[in-house]
Design a protein around this motif. Sequence first.
Motif, mmCIF file in Angstrom:
data_model
loop_
_atom_site.group_PDB
_atom_site.id
_atom_site.type_symbol
_atom_site.label_atom_id
_atom_site.label_comp_id
_atom_site.label_asym_id
_atom_site.label_seq_id
_atom_site.Cartn_x
_atom_site.Cartn_y
_atom_site.Cartn_z
ATOM 1 N N SER A 239 -20.060 -38.405 -22.279
ATOM 2 C CA SER A 239 -21.113 -38.913 -23.161
ATOM 3 C C SER A 239 -21.478 -40.346 -22.811
ATOM 4 N N GLY B 292 -24.999 -35.422 -24.510
ATOM 5 C CA GLY B 292 -24.071 -36.541 -24.631
ATOM 6 C C GLY B 292 -23.695 -36.821 -26.077
ATOM 7 N N TYR B 293 -24.665 -36.719 -26.966
ATOM 8 C CA TYR B 293 -24.436 -36.934 -28.399
ATOM 9 C C TYR B 293 -23.451 -35.895 -28.944
ATOM 10 N N TYR C 72 -15.451 -34.965 -28.647
ATOM 11 C CA TYR C 72 -14.548 -36.117 -28.587
ATOM 12 C C TYR C 72 -14.065 -36.540 -29.972
ATOM 13 N N SER D 18 -18.801 -41.904 -15.369
ATOM 14 C CA SER D 18 -17.649 -41.266 -16.014
ATOM 15 C C SER D 18 -16.345 -41.832 -15.462
ATOM 16 N N MET E 189 -23.921 -40.593 -19.856
ATOM 17 C CA MET E 189 -25.215 -39.931 -19.944
ATOM 18 C C MET E 189 -26.427 -40.871 -19.964
ATOM 19 N N ASN F 47 -24.918 -49.532 -23.214
ATOM 20 C CA ASN F 47 -25.715 -48.370 -22.839
ATOM 21 C C ASN F 47 -27.162 -48.747 -22.539
ATOM 22 N N VAL G 173 -21.252 -34.126 -27.270
ATOM 23 C CA VAL G 173 -19.920 -34.331 -26.693
ATOM 24 C C VAL G 173 -19.201 -35.459 -27.425
ATOM 25 N N TYR G 174 -19.917 -36.556 -27.682
ATOM 26 C CA TYR G 174 -19.297 -37.723 -28.319
ATOM 27 C C TYR G 174 -18.899 -37.435 -29.765
ATOM 28 N N GLY H 212 -25.042 -41.946 -32.934
ATOM 29 C CA GLY H 212 -23.736 -41.376 -32.629
ATOM 30 C C GLY H 212 -22.597 -42.294 -33.045
#
Length: 289
Positions: free
Chosen positions: A148, A122-123, A130, A176, A151, A23, A125-126, A58
């Motif tokens: 995520s 994103g955090y 998820y 993605s 992002m 990342n 979602v992860y 995360g």
Amino acid sequence: MSWALQMSRAYLSLTKPGIVLGNLISVTGGFLLATHGQVDWKQGALVASGVSLIVASGCTVNNVIDRDIDRLMLRTRRRPMASGAVAIPAALGYAALLLLVGVGVLYTATQRLLPLMLVLLGYAVYVGLYTLCLKRQSVHGTLIGSISGAMPPVVGYCAVQGGFDVTALMLLVMFSLWQMPHSYAIAIFRDADYRAAAIPVLPMVRGYATAKRHIILYIIAFMIASLSLGALGAGGLYMLSMLVAGAGWLAVAIAGLTTRDDTRWARKVFITSIAVVTVMSTAMSLHAI
């Protein structure tokens, strides 16, 4: 090994350094793409650091939530939460500290709410959609989780650009799409682990043949999206790099239709995916500087 060194390694392991590094590369690529050669290196370092800390947070929470299934998989059973090396309250406190510091660093770098909103989306979602909801329940968990993972480059771009435009959208789409064949390949060569933990990823639920077709289609879609970014101004070097890298990845994927060794083939798809995303982020960066 001293106790302090053991604990330091345990807390570092909680953050999944490989994911953080990946990342870090992508957020840097997105940041440099938006600078058009006018690079504020101090701001870039702060943006990259802030996003990396938030990603690390995360990953730490993910380790806490997944400690039960991690004990069932060969490659994860020695993780700090699975082995009991770190207590749950300590890990959650560590994650909270990483998140707060990361948010503070990112806001200091940008003085804008949009990058913060995107990285926190994103955090959420992860960690939420998820890890807590879909990973153990739905074959579509990988697709939702890919949002995520896509992002950070978007955050890097928006930190400079200030708004969410068509280029930011294209970054979100292409990163993605990249994650889908990457993740399916991991599920195939880690088949035994995924079955032991009963994680319903596509290759396990619908079979390798279906997964292979999906991998090929996702790579084609990724190539179209990544080349579209070139049309938006990423430059000739970027276009050439992505054409070559994407074609090479697609060739590796197509070879899976006739392979007799699915595990070896999936590893090749995975390794090539790492090379492709590195080339992509590097090409975006070189265009900017």
